[in-house]
Scaffold this active site. Structure first.
Site, PDB file in Angstrom:
ATOM      1  N   ASN A 160       0.911  -1.330   0.046  1.00 28.89           N
ATOM      2  CA  ASN A 160      -0.141   0.102   0.007  1.00 28.89           C
ATOM      3  C   ASN A 160       0.872   1.185   0.027  1.00 28.89           C
ATOM      4  O   ASN A 160       1.428   1.625   1.007  1.00 28.89           O
ATOM      5  CB  ASN A 160      -0.934   0.018   1.318  1.00 28.89           C
ATOM      6  CG  ASN A 160      -1.714   1.430   1.299  1.00 28.89           C
ATOM      7  OD1 ASN A 160      -1.950   2.125   0.440  1.00 28.89           O
ATOM      8  ND2 ASN A 160      -2.424   1.370   2.524  1.00 28.89           N
ATOM      9  N   TRP A 161       1.047   2.169  -1.288  1.00 27.47           N
ATOM     10  CA  TRP A 161       2.020   2.948  -1.269  1.00 27.47           C
ATOM     11  C   TRP A 161       1.369   4.340  -0.713  1.00 27.47           C
ATOM     12  O   TRP A 161       2.090   5.159  -0.502  1.00 27.47           O
ATOM     13  CB  TRP A 161       2.361   3.281  -2.876  1.00 27.47           C
ATOM     14  CG  TRP A 161       3.039   2.001  -3.497  1.00 27.47           C
ATOM     15  CD1 TRP A 161       3.555   1.046  -2.719  1.00 27.47           C
ATOM     16  CD2 TRP A 161       3.619   2.034  -4.755  1.00 27.47           C
ATOM     17  NE1 TRP A 161       4.212   0.225  -3.708  1.00 27.47           N
ATOM     18  CE2 TRP A 161       4.273   0.784  -5.060  1.00 27.47           C
ATOM     19  CE3 TRP A 161       3.191   2.801  -5.953  1.00 27.47           C
ATOM     20  CZ2 TRP A 161       4.680   0.406  -6.205  1.00 27.47           C
ATOM     21  CZ3 TRP A 161       3.921   2.396  -7.181  1.00 27.47           C
ATOM     22  CH2 TRP A 161       4.538   1.214  -7.245  1.00 27.47           C
ATOM     23  N   LYS A 162       0.189   4.164  -0.367  1.00 29.44           N
ATOM     24  CA  LYS A 162      -0.488   5.318   0.364  1.00 29.44           C
ATOM     25  C   LYS A 162      -0.208   6.728  -0.676  1.00 29.44           C
ATOM     26  O   LYS A 162      -0.113   6.544  -2.093  1.00 29.44           O
ATOM     27  CB  LYS A 162       0.022   5.757   1.718  1.00 29.44           C
ATOM     28  CG  LYS A 162       0.001   4.458   2.276  1.00 29.44           C
ATOM     29  CD  LYS A 162       0.080   4.829   3.942  1.00 29.44           C
ATOM     30  CE  LYS A 162      -0.025   3.342   4.858  1.00 29.44           C
ATOM     31  NZ  LYS A 162      -0.096   3.699   6.085  1.00 29.44           N
ATOM     32  N   HIS A 193      -9.512   0.818   4.738  1.00 27.56           N
ATOM     33  CA  HIS A 193      -8.294   1.124   5.299  1.00 27.56           C
ATOM     34  C   HIS A 193      -8.360   2.009   6.688  1.00 27.56           C
ATOM     35  O   HIS A 193      -9.216   3.070   6.778  1.00 27.56           O
ATOM     36  CB  HIS A 193      -7.154   1.833   4.379  1.00 27.56           C
ATOM     37  CG  HIS A 193      -5.944   1.833   4.965  1.00 27.56           C
ATOM     38  ND1 HIS A 193      -5.559   2.782   5.951  1.00 27.56           N
ATOM     39  CD2 HIS A 193      -5.024   0.984   5.011  1.00 27.56           C
ATOM     40  CE1 HIS A 193      -4.416   2.511   6.379  1.00 27.56           C
ATOM     41  NE2 HIS A 193      -3.888   1.612   5.505  1.00 27.56           N
ATOM     42  N   GLU A 217      -7.092   4.494   7.565  1.00 29.78           N
ATOM     43  CA  GLU A 217      -6.822   5.805   7.577  1.00 29.78           C
ATOM     44  C   GLU A 217      -8.322   6.579   6.698  1.00 29.78           C
ATOM     45  O   GLU A 217      -8.712   7.726   7.016  1.00 29.78           O
ATOM     46  CB  GLU A 217      -5.649   6.112   6.610  1.00 29.78           C
ATOM     47  CG  GLU A 217      -4.476   6.075   7.298  1.00 29.78           C
ATOM     48  CD  GLU A 217      -3.109   5.627   6.636  1.00 29.78           C
ATOM     49  OE1 GLU A 217      -3.089   5.513   5.468  1.00 29.78           O
ATOM     50  OE2 GLU A 217      -2.200   5.127   7.181  1.00 29.78           O
ATOM     51  N   GLU A 255      -5.536  -5.274  10.351  1.00 21.51           N
ATOM     52  CA  GLU A 255      -4.474  -4.000  10.605  1.00 21.51           C
ATOM     53  C   GLU A 255      -4.797  -3.543  12.142  1.00 21.51           C
ATOM     54  O   GLU A 255      -5.472  -2.399  11.865  1.00 21.51           O
ATOM     55  CB  GLU A 255      -4.482  -3.128   9.425  1.00 21.51           C
ATOM     56  CG  GLU A 255      -4.177  -3.807   8.152  1.00 21.51           C
ATOM     57  CD  GLU A 255      -3.619  -2.829   7.044  1.00 21.51           C
ATOM     58  OE1 GLU A 255      -2.641  -2.945   6.731  1.00 21.51           O
ATOM     59  OE2 GLU A 255      -4.191  -1.721   7.024  1.00 21.51           O
ATOM     60  N   GLY A 268       2.367   2.020  10.695  1.00 21.18           N
ATOM     61  CA  GLY A 268       2.987   3.137  10.437  1.00 21.18           C
ATOM     62  C   GLY A 268       3.900   3.743  11.887  1.00 21.18           C
ATOM     63  O   GLY A 268       4.512   4.834  11.874  1.00 21.18           O
ATOM     64  N   SER A 287       3.301  -2.169  10.255  1.00 19.43           N
ATOM     65  CA  SER A 287       4.671  -2.701  10.625  1.00 19.43           C
ATOM     66  C   SER A 287       5.315  -3.940  10.142  1.00 19.43           C
ATOM     67  O   SER A 287       6.132  -4.038  10.789  1.00 19.43           O
ATOM     68  CB  SER A 287       5.094  -1.806  11.735  1.00 19.43           C
ATOM     69  OG  SER A 287       4.560  -0.523  12.048  1.00 19.43           O
ATOM     70  N   GLY A 342       2.721  -1.290   4.242  1.00 19.38           N
ATOM     71  CA  GLY A 342       2.873   0.148   4.084  1.00 19.38           C
ATOM     72  C   GLY A 342       4.323   0.678   4.006  1.00 19.38           C
ATOM     73  O   GLY A 342       4.724   0.493   2.640  1.00 19.38           O
ATOM     74  N   GLY A 343       4.792   1.110   4.759  1.00  9.47           N
ATOM     75  CA  GLY A 343       6.295   1.621   4.563  1.00  9.47           C
ATOM     76  C   GLY A 343       7.259   1.007   3.984  1.00  9.47           C
ATOM     77  O   GLY A 343       8.119   1.299   2.962  1.00  9.47           O
TER      78      GLY A 343
HETATM   79  C1  PEP Z   1      -0.871   0.087   6.100  1.00  6.58           C
HETATM   80  O1  PEP Z   1      -1.126   1.279   5.998  1.00  6.58           O
HETATM   81  O2  PEP Z   1      -1.851  -0.810   5.262  1.00  6.58           O
HETATM   82  C2  PEP Z   1       0.400  -0.561   6.857  1.00  6.58           C
HETATM   83  C3  PEP Z   1       0.294  -1.768   7.154  1.00  6.58           C
HETATM   84  O3  PEP Z   1       1.109   0.437   7.046  1.00  6.58           O
HETATM   85  P1  PEP Z   1       2.730   0.021   7.719  1.00  6.58           P
HETATM   86  O4  PEP Z   1       3.327  -1.088   6.957  1.00  6.58           O
HETATM   87  O5  PEP Z   1       3.607   1.309   7.418  1.00  6.58           O
HETATM   88  O6  PEP Z   1       2.405  -0.099   9.148  1.00  6.58           O
END
Ligand code: PEP
Length: 250
Positions: A9-11, A95, A97, A167, A173, A212, A233-234
């Protein structure tokens, strides 16, 4: 046996140039990875550029969201038909967010889930508890409520051909990861909750962990019986890190 899925997920990150470099790196490295479904979810505006590189490869593309509406006067929205037309296979819905920053309720997310499925796309349906909810010991209740909104809207077989991403909001994040045991316990609960409606579908649904996940913890997390991959994500923003997570699913 369920095939693991690792989805990035590149956001809201990247430029046209950096996205090109990233997707070329992912596609190149993914050639050596077998037995894992791989997907990336770029911002809408980059989807066409990304699909131009991934076509005919083992890397699929997804959107990060989808409109509840099918067409018309909805300024700023992107419909499922457009998402499919541009070559996506998946669409993330719900998601955290979107839920927390844009006020998406369980009902809105359930509606998105339905339009995504009806368009022939695979929803990656995100659920999970906040830190406060975990501390109140209501993680299972929260996940069940989010899932039940989809059952209420779309019936007993709603999750056929879909993906769930667990999640925990406190792990997204933040660099804080749920321990493999913590994550497995919730994943097992989710599968059991799905099985109350349809055991066969529950057995087939890929349940991803997100929060994470990185090359250092992916193998142990994905080694748990009910963790069928990750939503990343990251760590999906660097081709080498993302590919290392994908490789951990092999
Ligand atoms: C996400 O936003 O779906 C996610 C899992 O982010 P991160 O890996 O950065 O925690």
């Amino acid at each position: 046996m369920r095939t693991p899925l690792v989805a990035g997920n590149w956001k809201m990150n990247g430029s046209r140039a950096s996205v090109k470099e990233l997707i070329n790196g992912v596609v190149d490295g993914a050639k050596a990875i077998n037995g894992v479904d791989i997907a990336v979810c770029p911002p809408f505006i980059f989807i066409a550029d990304v699909v131009a590189v991934t076509e005919g490869t083992n890397v699929a593309v997804g959107s990060q969201d989808a409109s509840t509406e099918l067409k018309g006067a909805f300024t700023g929205e992107t419909s499922v038909e457009m998402i499919r037309d541009f070559g996506c296979k998946y669409a993330i819905v719900g998601h955290s967010e979107r839920r927390t920053l844009y006020g998406e309720t369980d009902e809105i997310v359930a509606k998105k889930f339905g339009v995504v499925k009806n368009a022939g796309l695979i929803p990656i349906f995100c659920i999970g508890e906040t830190l406060e909810e975990r501390e109140q010991d209501i993680t299972e209740e929260v996940c069940a409520r989010q899932i039940d909104a989809v059952f209420a809207a779309h019936g007993e077989n709603a999750f056929e051909g879909s993906v769930i991403a667990y999640e925990p909001v406190w792990a997204i994040g933040t660099g804080k990861t749920a321990s493999p045991e913590q994550a497995q316990a919730v994943h097992a609960f989710i599968r059991a909750h799905l099985a109350k409606r349809n055991a066969d579908i529950a057995e087939k649904v890929q349940i991803l962990y997100g929060g994470s996940m990185n090359p250092g913890n992916a193998k142990e997390l994905m080694g748990q019986g009910d963790i069928d991959g990750g939503l990343i994500g990251g760590a999906s923003l660097k081709a080498d890190d993302f590919l290392a997570v994908c490789a951990a699913g092999q």
